[in-house]
Scaffold this motif. Structure first.
Motif, PDB file in Angstrom:
ATOM      1  N   PHE A 661       0.804  -1.225   0.000  1.00  0.00           N
ATOM      2  CA  PHE A 661       0.000   0.000   0.000  1.00  0.00           C
ATOM      3  C   PHE A 661       0.840   1.280   0.000  1.00  0.00           C
ATOM      4  O   PHE A 661       0.484   2.249  -0.675  1.00  0.00           O
ATOM      5  CB  PHE A 661      -0.953   0.000   1.198  1.00  0.00           C
ATOM      6  CG  PHE A 661      -2.049  -1.009   1.098  1.00  0.00           C
ATOM      7  CD1 PHE A 661      -3.141  -0.778   0.279  1.00  0.00           C
ATOM      8  CD2 PHE A 661      -1.993  -2.203   1.786  1.00  0.00           C
ATOM      9  CE1 PHE A 661      -4.157  -1.710   0.159  1.00  0.00           C
ATOM     10  CE2 PHE A 661      -2.995  -3.145   1.680  1.00  0.00           C
ATOM     11  CZ  PHE A 661      -4.080  -2.902   0.866  1.00  0.00           C
ATOM     12  N   THR A 662       1.917   1.300   0.752  1.00  0.00           N
ATOM     13  CA  THR A 662       2.703   2.536   0.854  1.00  0.00           C
ATOM     14  C   THR A 662       3.794   2.617  -0.204  1.00  0.00           C
ATOM     15  O   THR A 662       3.976   3.661  -0.833  1.00  0.00           O
ATOM     16  CB  THR A 662       3.313   2.657   2.262  1.00  0.00           C
ATOM     17  OG1 THR A 662       2.253   2.721   3.217  1.00  0.00           O
ATOM     18  CG2 THR A 662       4.164   3.913   2.377  1.00  0.00           C
ATOM     19  N   VAL A 663       4.503   1.515  -0.424  1.00  0.00           N
ATOM     20  CA  VAL A 663       5.597   1.543  -1.398  1.00  0.00           C
ATOM     21  C   VAL A 663       5.070   1.452  -2.823  1.00  0.00           C
ATOM     22  O   VAL A 663       5.449   2.235  -3.697  1.00  0.00           O
ATOM     23  CB  VAL A 663       6.597   0.400  -1.116  1.00  0.00           C
ATOM     24  CG1 VAL A 663       7.681   0.366  -2.192  1.00  0.00           C
ATOM     25  CG2 VAL A 663       7.231   0.574   0.255  1.00  0.00           C
ATOM     26  N   VAL A 664       4.174   0.487  -3.096  1.00  0.00           N
ATOM     27  CA  VAL A 664       3.687   0.275  -4.459  1.00  0.00           C
ATOM     28  C   VAL A 664       2.594   1.277  -4.831  1.00  0.00           C
ATOM     29  O   VAL A 664       2.660   1.939  -5.867  1.00  0.00           O
ATOM     30  CB  VAL A 664       3.179  -1.171  -4.641  1.00  0.00           C
ATOM     31  CG1 VAL A 664       2.606  -1.363  -6.048  1.00  0.00           C
ATOM     32  CG2 VAL A 664       4.303  -2.161  -4.389  1.00  0.00           C
ATOM     33  N   PHE A 665       1.558   1.379  -3.957  1.00  0.00           N
ATOM     34  CA  PHE A 665       0.416   2.230  -4.292  1.00  0.00           C
ATOM     35  C   PHE A 665       0.513   3.636  -3.706  1.00  0.00           C
ATOM     36  O   PHE A 665      -0.399   4.446  -3.889  1.00  0.00           O
ATOM     37  CB  PHE A 665      -0.884   1.566  -3.828  1.00  0.00           C
ATOM     38  CG  PHE A 665      -1.216   0.316  -4.582  1.00  0.00           C
ATOM     39  CD1 PHE A 665      -1.618   0.369  -5.900  1.00  0.00           C
ATOM     40  CD2 PHE A 665      -1.104  -0.928  -3.978  1.00  0.00           C
ATOM     41  CE1 PHE A 665      -1.925  -0.785  -6.602  1.00  0.00           C
ATOM     42  CE2 PHE A 665      -1.406  -2.091  -4.669  1.00  0.00           C
ATOM     43  CZ  PHE A 665      -1.814  -2.018  -5.990  1.00  0.00           C
ATOM     44  N   LEU A 666       1.606   3.924  -2.999  1.00  0.00           N
ATOM     45  CA  LEU A 666       1.885   5.275  -2.484  1.00  0.00           C
ATOM     46  C   LEU A 666       0.762   5.809  -1.609  1.00  0.00           C
ATOM     47  O   LEU A 666       0.415   6.997  -1.656  1.00  0.00           O
ATOM     48  CB  LEU A 666       2.143   6.245  -3.648  1.00  0.00           C
ATOM     49  CG  LEU A 666       3.269   5.845  -4.619  1.00  0.00           C
ATOM     50  CD1 LEU A 666       3.367   6.855  -5.751  1.00  0.00           C
ATOM     51  CD2 LEU A 666       4.583   5.709  -3.890  1.00  0.00           C
ATOM     52  N   SER A 667       0.150   4.943  -0.819  1.00  0.00           N
ATOM     53  CA  SER A 667      -0.931   5.349   0.082  1.00  0.00           C
ATOM     54  C   SER A 667      -0.339   5.785   1.422  1.00  0.00           C
ATOM     55  O   SER A 667       0.369   5.007   2.073  1.00  0.00           O
ATOM     56  CB  SER A 667      -1.911   4.188   0.303  1.00  0.00           C
ATOM     57  OG  SER A 667      -2.486   3.786  -0.910  1.00  0.00           O
ATOM     58  N   GLU A 668      -0.625   7.002   1.815  1.00  0.00           N
ATOM     59  CA  GLU A 668      -0.141   7.491   3.103  1.00  0.00           C
ATOM     60  C   GLU A 668      -1.043   6.980   4.211  1.00  0.00           C
ATOM     61  O   GLU A 668      -2.257   6.934   4.066  1.00  0.00           O
ATOM     62  CB  GLU A 668      -0.114   9.012   3.114  1.00  0.00           C
ATOM     63  CG  GLU A 668       0.846   9.624   2.108  1.00  0.00           C
ATOM     64  CD  GLU A 668       0.860  11.134   2.185  1.00  0.00           C
ATOM     65  OE1 GLU A 668       0.131  11.686   3.042  1.00  0.00           O
ATOM     66  OE2 GLU A 668       1.596  11.754   1.401  1.00  0.00           O
ATOM     67  N   MET A 669      -0.434   6.606   5.331  1.00  0.00           N
ATOM     68  CA  MET A 669      -1.189   6.126   6.484  1.00  0.00           C
ATOM     69  C   MET A 669      -0.886   6.999   7.689  1.00  0.00           C
ATOM     70  O   MET A 669       0.128   7.703   7.712  1.00  0.00           O
ATOM     71  CB  MET A 669      -0.846   4.664   6.769  1.00  0.00           C
ATOM     72  CG  MET A 669      -1.345   3.695   5.708  1.00  0.00           C
ATOM     73  SD  MET A 669      -3.107   3.851   5.367  1.00  0.00           S
ATOM     74  CE  MET A 669      -3.816   3.391   6.951  1.00  0.00           C
ATOM     75  N   PRO A 670      -1.768   6.984   8.716  1.00  0.00           N
ATOM     76  CA  PRO A 670      -1.567   7.858   9.885  1.00  0.00           C
ATOM     77  C   PRO A 670      -0.206   7.647  10.544  1.00  0.00           C
ATOM     78  O   PRO A 670       0.234   6.514  10.739  1.00  0.00           O
ATOM     79  CB  PRO A 670      -2.703   7.433  10.831  1.00  0.00           C
ATOM     80  CG  PRO A 670      -3.737   6.848   9.945  1.00  0.00           C
ATOM     81  CD  PRO A 670      -3.004   6.191   8.829  1.00  0.00           C
ATOM     82  N   MET A 671       0.448   8.763  10.855  1.00  0.00           N
ATOM     83  CA  MET A 671       1.726   8.735  11.560  1.00  0.00           C
ATOM     84  C   MET A 671       1.665   9.742  12.702  1.00  0.00           C
ATOM     85  O   MET A 671       1.004  10.776  12.586  1.00  0.00           O
ATOM     86  CB  MET A 671       2.878   9.101  10.622  1.00  0.00           C
ATOM     87  CG  MET A 671       3.113   8.105   9.490  1.00  0.00           C
ATOM     88  SD  MET A 671       4.451   8.631   8.403  1.00  0.00           S
ATOM     89  CE  MET A 671       5.843   8.576   9.538  1.00  0.00           C
TER      90      MET A 671
END
Length: 680
Positions: A661-671
């Motif tokens: 999700f983050t590396v391939v689809f570039l989806s940002e998640m809560p940090m």
């Protein structure tokens, strides 16, 4: 048209879309194998991944999931007598009997070929009828769209399992879902209660995930472990499998062509009708096949025709259910509503204009139905029984893994922390509402159709004065008038049949001898729920007084519908107690409250931990805690080896979803804030 067909085929066969098919179809089959999951759950799991994809790739993947899941339900039905989907219940009647007689491979191959045939028939109907619908639906004005949407929602609510009144109320609750935030017609903010984040409305995708995923996953996690007798597949290599496949391919098309055609037609027609679903189409096809068979006595004892009929119907339903979604913007099932949600996620609106402005995308989708059916046929032939291994995945691993993926899906659309919290808390509420007899599928369909209905109503209100009022306006719309008459007749039928049903004693009790149901059971619970809904609707209706007429009209109509249904429900509770005979246990008493509270606390802790350390770091302890707890409930103990395996699974799974999700689809998640300013 021919150019669009060729372009659709070439686009589907592009490397990216071909890879999407080869991944999504087996994933759909695996999800369909899992008892109770079905196509809707499979689409829920994949929906977050499609957000960053090109629309064509996203719809190819979703089509593969949809078709694969409808076929996959037959695998567990045949091997374990535990249907993976509602439609596969009918397949188990004869499929499992064949498997018990040592013909598990035969039954799986028959199911595969029949599902392929149904999928191809559904795609053919889309190809032939979509252009005709494209010109026909252009005749639909605001009045027709409003009446048709209302008819679909009433049908959805009235055919839901259990109490019809609760089914229609469920639709009303779905309509309320979209009333929060800025009005799509006038821009006036409604029901935001001075909370700034609510001005933008409630997150529809997060709500959709909550109402489908969490109740289903909680059922899986809190259920006791069920040991089922496995069916032996027998020995046989790839060459034997392909020889058996070729033999059955010739036999089915030689012996059962009318069965396939008739059953597929059932699937398409019932798929177009809102709210009926694959289970009804499978049962109708099975009944028709039994009546037409030369050997009806074999049905239920391992008849090949008894597998061909339901499997042809449930995969043909995929094409049928997508026809009203694309042409009218009306989802006929939960899975179709999710499909419609994906279209909205990509910034498009399904309906008459969609067929014209996005014609290339429509034909890509139709070609995907054909090609995904072919992929399913090949995979089913090459891997007979292999997909059944998904049944070995324990609930202790499945539950936290699915919840984590759904949190990603809830977040990526608007990238707001609020959406994840909304997903989790609404999901817990949805589970309790489901326990009370409300239908989450009807709620979702109501939420999706509400904006279109309100816009159509406001447009009709704008046009009506020039024609002398609403009554003359509708009198001039022949199609709308006919549909309105059908709705009124159908509502009268519901009232009469409900009244007759309420006066009949439960099975096993003679007329005049059955005792009234006790108030402490379902009867008293329903009475309390209906009263609370009336009070809540009256309170919300009083708030509407501060809004302009155009902003309050549709909400007031919805509140009136809910109150009317609740009044009918109260009358049923008070004067027709025989309808509750034998149900003297409160529905909420069946909820395993200790387990429910524990899993709810874990979800609340997950949210709190996200704020401290971020999504991915919080996911590791969340998976470990849930996995160990559910394993303890179902197995009665925990070993050190189990703890190590759960830690390894949590770390590995978190790394995988991070990469996807983050590396391939570039989806940002809560940090957390202290990590947002650090560079990696």
């Amino acid at each position: 048209m021919l150019d669009l067909i060729v372009q659709g085929i070439l686009t589907c066969l592009s490397p990216v879309n071909l890879l999407a098919m080869l991944l999504s179809v087996p994933l759909g089959i695996m999800v369909g194998c899992l008892p109770g999951f079905g196509a809707a759950t499979g689409l829920v799991l994949v929906l977050p991944m499609t957000y960053s994809m090109e629309p064509s790739t996203a719809f190819v993947a979703l089509t593969g999931i949809y078709l694969g899941a409808e076929y996959g339900g037959s695998i567990s039905a045949i091997l374990l007598n535990t249907p993976g989907t509602a439609a596969a219940v009918v397949t188990s009647f004869d499929g499992h009997q064949m498997a018990r007689r040592g013909k598990a491979r035969d039954a799986l191959l028959i199911s595969n070929i029949a599902s392929f045939s149904g999928g191809m028939f559904g795609g053919l109907c889309m190809l032939l009828f979509m252009p005709l619908l494209g010109s026909f639906v252009l005749e639909f004005g605001a009045g027709e769209i409003f009446v048709l949407s209302a008819a679909g929602l009433l049908l959805v609510g009235s055919v839901t399992r259990g109490n019809r009144i609760k089914g229609i109320i469920s639709v009303g609750l779905g309509l309320l879902f979209t009333f929060v935030g800025a009005d799509g017609v006038t821009g006036v903010s409604r029901f935001d209660f001075d909370i700034p984040i609510l001005v933008g409305g409630l997150p529809l995708i997060a709500g959709l995930l909550a109402m489908f995923a969490i109740p289903q996953m909680l059922d899986v996690a809190m259920s006791p472990r069920q040991d089922t007798t496995k069916i032996h597949m027998g020995d046989g290599g790839l060459r034997d499998n392909m020889g058996m496949f070729a033999r059955y391919l010739r036999k089915i098309y030689r012996c059962y062509p009318l069965n396939i055609l008739r059953s597929s037609l059932f699937g398409v027609i019932i798929g177009i009708i809102p709210g009926v679903g694959a289970a009804v189409s499978s049962m109708a096809a099975y009944s028709a096949a039994k009546k037409a068979s030369k050997h009806p006595e074999e049905f239920g004892n391992g008849a090949e025709e008894g597998i061909v009929a339901p499997e042809s119907a449930n995969n043909a339903l995929v094409g049928g259910s997508l026809i009203p979604v694309l042409s009218l913007g009306i989802p006929g099932s939960a899975a179709a509503a999710l499909y419609m949600g994906a279209i909205f996620m990509h910034g498009m609106t399904p309906g008459p204009n969609f067929l014209i402005k996005q014609a290339d995308l429509v034909y890509i989708l139709i070609m995907a139905v054909f090609l995904c059916s072919v992929v399913q046929l090949v995979l089913g032939a090459l891997t007979i029984g292999s997909f059944a291994n998904i049944l070995k995945v324990p609930a202790s691993r499945l539950f936290p893994a699915v919840i984590a993926v759904c949190c990603i899906g809830a977040y990526v659309v608007r990238t707001l922390d609020f959406d994840i919290s909304f997903f989790i808390w609404l999901g817990l509420i949805a589970y309790l509402l489901s326990a009370l007899g409300f239908n989450m599928g009807a709620v979702v369909l109501g939420a999706f159709l509400a904006p279109a209905m309100e816009r159509a109503l406001m447009e009709a209100m704008s046009i009506a004065p020039a024609m002398g009022g609403l009554v003359p306006y509708f009198m001039s719309r022949t199609i709308a008038l006919v549909m309105l008459g059908v709705i009124l007749l159908y509502l009268a039928f519901i009232l009469v049949s409900s009244w007759r049903h309420a006066r009949i004693c439960p099975p096993g009790e003679e007329e005049g001898t059955c005792l009234p149901a006790e108030w402490k059971g379902e009867r008293g619970t329903d009475l309390a729920v209906f009263i609370l809904l009336i009070l809540g609707s009256l309170w919300l209706a009083s708030i509407c007084a501060d809004y302009p007429f155009r902003s309050r009209l549709f909400p007031l109509i919805t509140f009136g519908l809910i109150i009317l249904c609740c009044v009918i429900g109260i009358v049923r509770c008070v004067f027709f107690s025989a309808a509750y005979g034998g149900r003297n246990i409160c529905p909420l008493a069946r909820v395993p409250w200790r387990k429910f509270v524990v899993l709810g606390v874990y979800m609340g802790g997950y949210l709190a931990l996200m704020k401290l350390v971020g999504f991915y770091i919080a996911t590791v302890p969340y998976i470990i805690a849930n996995s160990l707890t559910i394993h303890f409930w179902q197995e009665g103990g925990i070993t050190k080896r189990r703890v190590l395996w759960d830690v390894f699974f949590a770390l590995a799974y978190t790394i995988v979803i991070y990469l996807v999700f983050t590396v391939v689809f570039l989806s940002e998640m809560p940090m957390p804030e202290w990590l947002e300013y650090m560079e990696f």
